[in-house]
Write a protein that holds these residues in place. Structure first.
Motif, PDB file in Angstrom:
ATOM      1  N   ARG A 196       0.837  -1.213   0.000  1.00 27.78           N
ATOM      2  CA  ARG A 196       0.000   0.000   0.000  1.00 27.78           C
ATOM      3  C   ARG A 196       0.868   1.259   0.000  1.00 27.78           C
ATOM      4  O   ARG A 196       0.583   2.236  -0.713  1.00 27.78           O
ATOM      5  CB  ARG A 196      -0.927  -0.009   1.218  1.00 27.78           C
ATOM      6  N   GLN A 197       1.937   1.242   0.798  1.00 29.39           N
ATOM      7  CA  GLN A 197       2.847   2.393   0.809  1.00 29.39           C
ATOM      8  C   GLN A 197       3.493   2.594  -0.564  1.00 29.39           C
ATOM      9  O   GLN A 197       3.615   3.734  -1.047  1.00 29.39           O
ATOM     10  CB  GLN A 197       3.928   2.176   1.862  1.00 29.39           C
ATOM     11  N   SER A 198       3.898   1.498  -1.190  1.00 30.02           N
ATOM     12  CA  SER A 198       4.533   1.591  -2.510  1.00 30.02           C
ATOM     13  C   SER A 198       3.566   2.139  -3.554  1.00 30.02           C
ATOM     14  O   SER A 198       3.954   2.921  -4.426  1.00 30.02           O
ATOM     15  CB  SER A 198       5.047   0.215  -2.942  1.00 30.02           C
ATOM     16  N   LEU A 199       2.307   1.723  -3.468  1.00 26.11           N
ATOM     17  CA  LEU A 199       1.298   2.248  -4.399  1.00 26.11           C
ATOM     18  C   LEU A 199       1.113   3.749  -4.206  1.00 26.11           C
ATOM     19  O   LEU A 199       1.004   4.498  -5.183  1.00 26.11           O
ATOM     20  CB  LEU A 199      -0.028   1.520  -4.194  1.00 26.11           C
ATOM     21  N   ALA A 200       1.080   4.195  -2.951  1.00 29.09           N
ATOM     22  CA  ALA A 200       0.937   5.630  -2.687  1.00 29.09           C
ATOM     23  C   ALA A 200       2.133   6.395  -3.254  1.00 29.09           C
ATOM     24  O   ALA A 200       1.960   7.472  -3.864  1.00 29.09           O
ATOM     25  CB  ALA A 200       0.814   5.866  -1.182  1.00 29.09           C
ATOM     26  N   SER A 205       4.732   9.811  -7.587  1.00 30.99           N
ATOM     27  CA  SER A 205       5.866   9.980  -8.486  1.00 30.99           C
ATOM     28  C   SER A 205       5.493   9.870  -9.964  1.00 30.99           C
ATOM     29  O   SER A 205       6.206  10.371 -10.830  1.00 30.99           O
ATOM     30  CB  SER A 205       6.929   8.920  -8.171  1.00 30.99           C
ATOM     31  N   GLY A 206       4.363   9.210 -10.243  1.00 31.03           N
ATOM     32  CA  GLY A 206       3.972   8.982 -11.628  1.00 31.03           C
ATOM     33  C   GLY A 206       4.721   7.844 -12.289  1.00 31.03           C
ATOM     34  O   GLY A 206       4.523   7.572 -13.476  1.00 31.03           O
ATOM     35  N   LEU A 207       5.583   7.160 -11.538  1.00 28.91           N
ATOM     36  CA  LEU A 207       6.316   6.015 -12.071  1.00 28.91           C
ATOM     37  C   LEU A 207       5.545   4.722 -11.810  1.00 28.91           C
ATOM     38  O   LEU A 207       4.729   4.645 -10.894  1.00 28.91           O
ATOM     39  CB  LEU A 207       7.706   5.919 -11.435  1.00 28.91           C
ATOM     40  N   GLY A 208       5.835   3.718 -12.604  1.00 29.73           N
ATOM     41  CA  GLY A 208       5.117   2.457 -12.480  1.00 29.73           C
ATOM     42  C   GLY A 208       5.616   1.626 -11.304  1.00 29.73           C
ATOM     43  O   GLY A 208       6.665   1.878 -10.712  1.00 29.73           O
ATOM     44  N   LEU A 209       4.818   0.618 -10.957  1.00 30.03           N
ATOM     45  CA  LEU A 209       5.147  -0.330  -9.901  1.00 30.03           C
ATOM     46  C   LEU A 209       4.710  -1.704 -10.385  1.00 30.03           C
ATOM     47  O   LEU A 209       3.596  -1.856 -10.894  1.00 30.03           O
ATOM     48  CB  LEU A 209       4.420   0.039  -8.607  1.00 30.03           C
TER      49      LEU A 209
END
Length: 618
Positions: A196-200, A205-209
């Motif tokens: 969840r933190q990484s998604l936020a 940042s507008g970068l993909g995950l």
């Protein structure tokens, strides 16, 4: 003010508006009294038992603040630096700022674990009033001024030790709550929190995950074969290899690896600019995991199937990304071992198909859609019929003929294989009894049994009941188990096989040569026959290695006084080679395709001379 960092030393904060009190605390807490003189040894033994540490009296790092607000900021800074205070001595009155109770209330909001001593020269508060303000707590003591030196030392020692023990317990509880106890990797709970933190962060940042969902190929079979202890060791090694991959340099930012449960792992890839870079990560993980693994006397190769879902195109929350990465992983499994696949919308159709198959399979027995076919087993010398192997088929009203490779694994996964397996056993025994009653020469009827079916506690009772209900002579029945059965808990499997053979039912090992069983374990098992896997038979014409394996299996079987049956014989050359190597029996398209019951019966009648022409099976 600060006396400087010192690893392993408890930090104590003095909050008092009187600078001379600061010096008094420093002198007391730093005074080099011996343990016998200060009474700490006796106190520690009474509090913590005879196993208490015999080290010298602990040292303390003393910080001082003149007002509650200043003390609060020092507590906040200590927590932020990861070096929290164990104990705070707080004066009861510190004009013109907060009093002691208000200071403690603010401090506990920042650090609820800090132990506190409220020191005061007056009866400013009753204990009931303090409880009303601060709650019912065991993290605070009252110290009246003027205080005794030994009393301060004892309080400091007791409360810092209590704080230390609480921290140890908290650490263990945190590890239990957020880390997998086998591999040490973050567990599902911590993974979801970090996800969840990484998604936020990715949204900002507008970068993909990217999420990589990793499942080990054929792990269940290996676990069943070599035991759960062996499987646990494999999981620990796979976790180590995953962590090594994360430490390696890359053109993308790798997050943590985690174990969701069983043989399922995940890896997050941050700051993703192009999806293609994730493929490189997946390839590197596959290469690392699939290196040969030696544990004890066994060398195994474990390969992963990896599904990849990318934010935001494949989902915008943890639930949808996990679901889609899982779907991609199952698609990768269909491509073969050691594969990876990106999520595609069309994969949902495959999941729908699987759910449809499972739902329709649940109705198949009651609707009469399952049926059996029978493949002859013949003697390689003379060509005489030796038996029939029973094979399961499904003709669905909605789907038509469904291949066994599609529906049998689903039946295994959802547990339907147990009732289906009993239906197969009962139907095959009833059919064999009917043929015997007609005087047809059927020496044996061979029925496959799944691991899940065999593992049922009442399997032998079920077998005994089916034989009694159908009237089939037990000697006419042969149970076929896969080689992986022999690699499970040896004593338990051997005992159950012995019970089966005590009924005079014979036991054959199907697909032999594909598993991990050892000769030592094999010779202890009460079995009658080895069935040589078709993959080796198909390689007779082109592979010296396959021929060598076949020769070894036949020789081993002869040494153990076991019969051999070759599966998948399709050419006369294969049959001739097997005959030369003294393999007794064979089955395959060279002799006959699997036959429906009526055509199998016609074959038996022909062999008895009841009819003049052989059936044409297909």
């Amino acid at each position: 003010m600060n006396d400087g960092p010192d690893a392993g030393v408890h930090r104590i904060l003095i909050i008092d508006d009187n600078a001379s009190i600061h010096e008094d605390f420093r002198k007391i807490l730093r005074k080099p009294l011996d343990r016998a003189g200060d009474g700490l040894a006796e106190l520690e033994s009474a509090l913590f038992g005879a196993t208490a540490s015999p080290e010298p009296r602990p040292s303390y790092l003393i910080d001082c603040a003149s007002q509650g607000e200043e003390g609060l900021e020092m507590v906040r800074a200590a927590c932020s630096a990861g070096r929290p205070y164990a104990l705070a001595f707080v004066d009861g009155r510190m004009p013109p700022g907060w009093d002691g109770v208000e200071t403690i209330r603010h401090i506990w909001k920042v650090d609820p674990e800090i132990q506190v001593v409220l020191s005061t020269a007056y009866a400013d508060y009753s204990w009931q009033e303090i409880q009303r303000e601060l709650g019912n707590t065991d993290s605070m003591l009252i110290l009246k001024k003027p205080f005794d030196n030994v009393e301060v030392l004892q309080i400091a020692h007791t409360l810092t030790r209590k704080w230390e023990l609480n921290r140890e317990v908290e650490g263990r509880l945190h590890a239990l709550a957020f880390y997998d106890q086998l591999t040490g990797l973050p567990n599902r709970a911590l993974f979801l929190d970090r996800f969840r933190q990484s998604l936020a962060n990715a949204r900002r940042s507008g970068l993909g995950l990217a999420l990589l969902f990793i499942d080990l190929d054929n792990f269940k079979r290996m676990n069943d074969s070599l035991g759960h202890s062996f499987g646990d060791k494999v999981l620990v090694e796979i976790a180590r290899r995953l962590e090594d991959c994360l430490r390696a340099t890359d053109t993308v930012t790798l997050g943590m690896a985690s174990r969701l449960g069983g043989d399922e792992f995940t890896v997050l890839v941050h700051d993703l600019e192009r999806d293609e870079r994730v493929a490189g990560v997946a390839q590197r993980i596959s290469a690392a995991i699939s290196k040969p693994l030696v544990i004890g006397e066994h060398q195994v190769i474990i390969t992963p199937s990896i599904g990849i879902a990318v934010f935001p195109q494949d989902g915008e929350d943890t639930e949808s990304l996990l679901k889609n990465a899982d779907l991609a992983m199952y698609h990768a499994k269909r491509l073969g071992p050691n594969a990876f696949a990106f999520y595609r919308e069309s994969m949902n159709a495959l999941v729908l198909k699987r759910l449809t198959l499972e739902n329709l399979l649940r109705q198949a027995i009651d609707r009469g859609e399952l049926y059996l076919v029978y493949q002859p087993q013949v003697a390689l010398e003379g060509g005489r019929l030796r038996g029939m192997e029973v094979l399961l088929r499904w003709n669905s009203r909605e789907l038509g003929l469904v291949p066994p490779l599609e529906f049998v694994p689903i039946a295994e996964e959802c547990g339907l294989i147990v009732p289906i397996g009993e239906w197969v056993l009962r139907t095959a025994c009833a059919q064999a009894k009917a043929w015997l009653d007609r005087g047809l020469d059927l020496r044996r009827i061979a029925v496959n049994v799944s691991i899940r079916q065999f593992s049922q506690a009442d399997f032998v009772d079920t077998l005994r009941r089916v034989l009694a209900d159908t009237g089939l002579p037990p000697a006419a029945l042969e149970i076929e188990i896969t080689e992986s059965f022999l690699e499970r808990e040896a004593d338990e499997v051997a005992e159950k096989l012995a019970q089966i053979r005590a009924l005079t039912v014979s036991v054959a090992v199907d697909d032999f040569g594909q598993g991990y069983s050892s000769l030592g374990r094999l010779k202890k098992m009460p079995i009658d026959c080895l069935k040589i896997d078709r993959s080796f038979v198909c390689g007779i014409d082109r592979s010296a290695g396959d021929r060598t394996i076949i020769d070894a299996i036949i020789a081993m079987a002869a040494g153990l006084n076991l019969a051999t049956i070759a599966e998948g014989v399709e050419t006369a050359e294969q049959a001739a080679y097997l005959r030369e190597q003294h393999c007794q029996d064979a089955q395959g398209y060279l002799f006959s395709r699997p036959l429906p019951a009526r055509q199998a019966e016609a074959l038996l009648e022909h062999l008895m001379g009841i009819v003049s022409a052989p059936p044409c099976g297909s």
